[in-house]
Design a protein around this motif. Structure first.
Motif, PDB file in Angstrom:
ATOM      1  N   MET A   1       0.833  -1.206   0.000  1.00 49.10           N
ATOM      2  CA  MET A   1       0.000   0.000   0.000  1.00 49.10           C
ATOM      3  C   MET A   1       0.866   1.253   0.000  1.00 49.10           C
ATOM      4  O   MET A   1       0.597   2.201  -0.711  1.00 49.10           O
ATOM      5  CB  MET A   1      -0.924  -0.031   1.207  1.00 49.10           C
ATOM      6  CG  MET A   1      -1.482   1.305   1.590  1.00 49.10           C
ATOM      7  SD  MET A   1      -3.161   1.490   1.106  1.00 49.10           S
ATOM      8  CE  MET A   1      -3.566   2.919   2.080  1.00 49.10           C
ATOM      9  N   SER A   2       1.916   1.247   0.822  1.00 50.84           N
ATOM     10  CA  SER A   2       2.775   2.426   0.942  1.00 50.84           C
ATOM     11  C   SER A   2       3.467   2.745  -0.375  1.00 50.84           C
ATOM     12  O   SER A   2       3.585   3.917  -0.744  1.00 50.84           O
ATOM     13  CB  SER A   2       3.801   2.214   2.047  1.00 50.84           C
ATOM     14  OG  SER A   2       4.613   3.358   2.184  1.00 50.84           O
ATOM     15  N   ASN A   3       3.925   1.719  -1.101  1.00 52.06           N
ATOM     16  CA  ASN A   3       4.586   1.975  -2.386  1.00 52.06           C
ATOM     17  C   ASN A   3       3.622   2.549  -3.415  1.00 52.06           C
ATOM     18  O   ASN A   3       3.969   3.476  -4.147  1.00 52.06           O
ATOM     19  CB  ASN A   3       5.235   0.697  -2.925  1.00 52.06           C
ATOM     20  CG  ASN A   3       6.640   0.508  -2.396  1.00 52.06           C
ATOM     21  OD1 ASN A   3       7.201   1.399  -1.772  1.00 52.06           O
ATOM     22  ND2 ASN A   3       7.186  -0.654  -2.645  1.00 52.06           N
ATOM     23  N   ALA A   4       2.425   2.011  -3.487  1.00 50.97           N
ATOM     24  CA  ALA A   4       1.430   2.539  -4.431  1.00 50.97           C
ATOM     25  C   ALA A   4       1.069   3.975  -4.083  1.00 50.97           C
ATOM     26  O   ALA A   4       0.950   4.828  -4.974  1.00 50.97           O
ATOM     27  CB  ALA A   4       0.183   1.658  -4.424  1.00 50.97           C
ATOM     28  N   LEU A   5       0.921   4.249  -2.806  1.00 42.27           N
ATOM     29  CA  LEU A   5       0.621   5.607  -2.361  1.00 42.27           C
ATOM     30  C   LEU A   5       1.786   6.532  -2.678  1.00 42.27           C
ATOM     31  O   LEU A   5       1.591   7.673  -3.128  1.00 42.27           O
ATOM     32  CB  LEU A   5       0.310   5.605  -0.860  1.00 42.27           C
ATOM     33  CG  LEU A   5      -0.132   6.912  -0.237  1.00 42.27           C
ATOM     34  CD1 LEU A   5      -1.363   7.479  -0.930  1.00 42.27           C
ATOM     35  CD2 LEU A   5      -0.415   6.692   1.245  1.00 42.27           C
ATOM     36  N   GLY A   6       3.001   6.058  -2.471  1.00 44.55           N
ATOM     37  CA  GLY A   6       4.187   6.849  -2.786  1.00 44.55           C
ATOM     38  C   GLY A   6       4.288   7.167  -4.266  1.00 44.55           C
ATOM     39  O   GLY A   6       4.561   8.321  -4.643  1.00 44.55           O
ATOM     40  N   VAL A   7       4.081   6.167  -5.104  1.00 43.14           N
ATOM     41  CA  VAL A   7       4.143   6.385  -6.550  1.00 43.14           C
ATOM     42  C   VAL A   7       3.059   7.373  -6.974  1.00 43.14           C
ATOM     43  O   VAL A   7       3.320   8.307  -7.746  1.00 43.14           O
ATOM     44  CB  VAL A   7       4.010   5.045  -7.319  1.00 43.14           C
ATOM     45  CG1 VAL A   7       3.790   5.286  -8.805  1.00 43.14           C
ATOM     46  CG2 VAL A   7       5.240   4.183  -7.083  1.00 43.14           C
ATOM     47  N   THR A   8       1.858   7.190  -6.479  1.00 43.45           N
ATOM     48  CA  THR A   8       0.759   8.103  -6.815  1.00 43.45           C
ATOM     49  C   THR A   8       1.087   9.529  -6.394  1.00 43.45           C
ATOM     50  O   THR A   8       0.895  10.473  -7.167  1.00 43.45           O
ATOM     51  CB  THR A   8      -0.546   7.636  -6.140  1.00 43.45           C
ATOM     52  OG1 THR A   8      -0.844   6.314  -6.586  1.00 43.45           O
ATOM     53  CG2 THR A   8      -1.701   8.570  -6.456  1.00 43.45           C
ATOM     54  N   THR A   9       1.602   9.700  -5.190  1.00 40.16           N
ATOM     55  CA  THR A   9       1.947  11.027  -4.686  1.00 40.16           C
ATOM     56  C   THR A   9       3.035  11.665  -5.529  1.00 40.16           C
ATOM     57  O   THR A   9       2.932  12.839  -5.911  1.00 40.16           O
ATOM     58  CB  THR A   9       2.385  10.947  -3.204  1.00 40.16           C
ATOM     59  OG1 THR A   9       1.335  10.339  -2.451  1.00 40.16           O
ATOM     60  CG2 THR A   9       2.694  12.316  -2.641  1.00 40.16           C
ATOM     61  N   VAL A  10       4.076  10.901  -5.834  1.00 44.49           N
ATOM     62  CA  VAL A  10       5.180  11.436  -6.642  1.00 44.49           C
ATOM     63  C   VAL A  10       4.681  11.833  -8.030  1.00 44.49           C
ATOM     64  O   VAL A  10       5.056  12.892  -8.556  1.00 44.49           O
ATOM     65  CB  VAL A  10       6.346  10.424  -6.716  1.00 44.49           C
ATOM     66  CG1 VAL A  10       7.344  10.792  -7.800  1.00 44.49           C
ATOM     67  CG2 VAL A  10       7.041  10.331  -5.365  1.00 44.49           C
ATOM     68  N   VAL A  11       3.824  11.046  -8.633  1.00 53.41           N
ATOM     69  CA  VAL A  11       3.303  11.375  -9.960  1.00 53.41           C
ATOM     70  C   VAL A  11       2.446  12.643  -9.906  1.00 53.41           C
ATOM     71  O   VAL A  11       2.610  13.558 -10.731  1.00 53.41           O
ATOM     72  CB  VAL A  11       2.512  10.190 -10.563  1.00 53.41           C
ATOM     73  CG1 VAL A  11       1.728  10.610 -11.801  1.00 53.41           C
ATOM     74  CG2 VAL A  11       3.457   9.039 -10.890  1.00 53.41           C
ATOM     75  N   ILE A  12       1.545  12.728  -8.932  1.00 52.66           N
ATOM     76  CA  ILE A  12       0.658  13.899  -8.810  1.00 52.66           C
ATOM     77  C   ILE A  12       1.476  15.157  -8.559  1.00 52.66           C
ATOM     78  O   ILE A  12       1.269  16.193  -9.204  1.00 52.66           O
ATOM     79  CB  ILE A  12      -0.382  13.680  -7.691  1.00 52.66           C
ATOM     80  CG1 ILE A  12      -1.314  12.505  -8.019  1.00 52.66           C
ATOM     81  CG2 ILE A  12      -1.171  14.957  -7.412  1.00 52.66           C
ATOM     82  CD1 ILE A  12      -2.173  12.680  -9.230  1.00 52.66           C
ATOM     83  N   VAL A  13       2.421  15.102  -7.625  1.00 48.06           N
ATOM     84  CA  VAL A  13       3.254  16.268  -7.327  1.00 48.06           C
ATOM     85  C   VAL A  13       4.156  16.591  -8.518  1.00 48.06           C
ATOM     86  O   VAL A  13       4.341  17.761  -8.867  1.00 48.06           O
ATOM     87  CB  VAL A  13       4.072  16.054  -6.035  1.00 48.06           C
ATOM     88  CG1 VAL A  13       5.064  17.192  -5.815  1.00 48.06           C
ATOM     89  CG2 VAL A  13       3.137  15.937  -4.831  1.00 48.06           C
ATOM     90  N   GLY A  14       4.682  15.576  -9.167  1.00 43.13           N
ATOM     91  CA  GLY A  14       5.530  15.795 -10.335  1.00 43.13           C
ATOM     92  C   GLY A  14       4.797  16.488 -11.471  1.00 43.13           C
ATOM     93  O   GLY A  14       5.347  17.391 -12.117  1.00 43.13           O
ATOM     94  N   LEU A  15       3.563  16.079 -11.709  1.00 42.99           N
ATOM     95  CA  LEU A  15       2.768  16.749 -12.742  1.00 42.99           C
ATOM     96  C   LEU A  15       2.494  18.213 -12.360  1.00 42.99           C
ATOM     97  O   LEU A  15       2.565  19.107 -13.212  1.00 42.99           O
ATOM     98  CB  LEU A  15       1.455  16.000 -12.969  1.00 42.99           C
ATOM     99  CG  LEU A  15       1.588  14.646 -13.655  1.00 42.99           C
ATOM    100  CD1 LEU A  15       0.262  13.885 -13.611  1.00 42.99           C
ATOM    101  CD2 LEU A  15       2.063  14.813 -15.084  1.00 42.99           C
ATOM    102  N   MET A  16       2.215  18.457 -11.081  1.00 43.81           N
ATOM    103  CA  MET A  16       1.989  19.824 -10.614  1.00 43.81           C
ATOM    104  C   MET A  16       3.244  20.672 -10.817  1.00 43.81           C
ATOM    105  O   MET A  16       3.176  21.807 -11.295  1.00 43.81           O
ATOM    106  CB  MET A  16       1.573  19.820  -9.142  1.00 43.81           C
ATOM    107  CG  MET A  16       1.308  21.202  -8.575  1.00 43.81           C
ATOM    108  SD  MET A  16       0.762  21.157  -6.851  1.00 43.81           S
ATOM    109  CE  MET A  16       2.287  20.739  -6.010  1.00 43.81           C
ATOM    110  N   VAL A  17       4.389  20.108 -10.470  1.00 43.55           N
ATOM    111  CA  VAL A  17       5.655  20.818 -10.668  1.00 43.55           C
ATOM    112  C   VAL A  17       5.846  21.132 -12.152  1.00 43.55           C
ATOM    113  O   VAL A  17       6.245  22.243 -12.516  1.00 43.55           O
ATOM    114  CB  VAL A  17       6.845  20.003 -10.113  1.00 43.55           C
ATOM    115  CG1 VAL A  17       8.171  20.552 -10.604  1.00 43.55           C
ATOM    116  CG2 VAL A  17       6.806  19.974  -8.593  1.00 43.55           C
ATOM    117  N   GLY A  18       5.547  20.179 -13.009  1.00 42.82           N
ATOM    118  CA  GLY A  18       5.706  20.400 -14.446  1.00 42.82           C
ATOM    119  C   GLY A  18       4.832  21.529 -14.960  1.00 42.82           C
ATOM    120  O   GLY A  18       5.291  22.380 -15.742  1.00 42.82           O
ATOM    121  N   VAL A  19       3.587  21.565 -14.518  1.00 41.75           N
ATOM    122  CA  VAL A  19       2.688  22.636 -14.946  1.00 41.75           C
ATOM    123  C   VAL A  19       3.189  23.979 -14.441  1.00 41.75           C
ATOM    124  O   VAL A  19       3.272  24.957 -15.199  1.00 41.75           O
ATOM    125  CB  VAL A  19       1.240  22.365 -14.463  1.00 41.75           C
ATOM    126  CG1 VAL A  19       0.360  23.599 -14.647  1.00 41.75           C
ATOM    127  CG2 VAL A  19       0.650  21.175 -15.203  1.00 41.75           C
TER     128      VAL A  19
END
Length: 150
Positions: A1-19
């Motif tokens: 669960m923690s890894n999936a949550l981590g990947v999801t968080t990194v992707v969401i924050v990464g997309l925000m940073v990109g925008v």
């Protein structure tokens, strides 16, 4: 669960940073190169569009980081997640206190009603935005490192 949550968080924050990076270093430079009225209208439209989306994205990123920290508590890298969440709090406070008040004015400007100092206000927003981008890039880097540590 923690890894999936981590990947999801990194992707969401990464997309925000990109925008936000694209706004700072691509879109605003494009708008600055357009004739005055077109550039100002482009910034106003961007302010309306992103002004509606970004609060959800910033708060959502913070919530995901907090949940990830709670789920991963005691695991390697948890301290990185907590620091990243603190930086995301800083970015939200910066947004509310410094950027949103300018954006709320600027998104209603037209060539007919903009104030005489509209360029100075836009430049001030840009300077605050550069700082906010640096803060969220740091948060993203910490979250990425935490994912790698876990």
């Amino acid at each position: 669960m923690s890894n999936a949550l981590g990947v999801t968080t990194v992707v969401i924050v990464g997309l925000m940073v990109g925008v936000e990076f694209a706004v700072a270093f691509v879109l605003n430079r494009i708008f600055a190169g357009l004739p005055e009225d077109a550039g100002q209208l482009g910034r106003a439209h961007g302010g309306r569009m992103l002004g509606a989306l970004m609060p959800v994205w910033y708060i959502g990123s913070l919530v995901l980081s907090a949940i990830w920290a709670a789920v991963a508590w005691g695991d390697p890298g948890t301290n990185l997640i907590v620091i990243a969440a603190a930086l995301l709090i800083v970015s939200v406070v910066m947004s509310v206190v410094l950027l949103v008040p300018i954006n709320n004015r600027a998104k209603r400007w037209t060539p007919e009603n903009r104030p005489a100092d509209w360029k100075e206000q836009s430049d001030r927003w840009d300077r605050y935005h550069y700082l906010r981008v640096a803060v969220i890039i740091a948060a993203f880097a910490l979250l990425t490192a935490a994912l790698a540590a876990g």
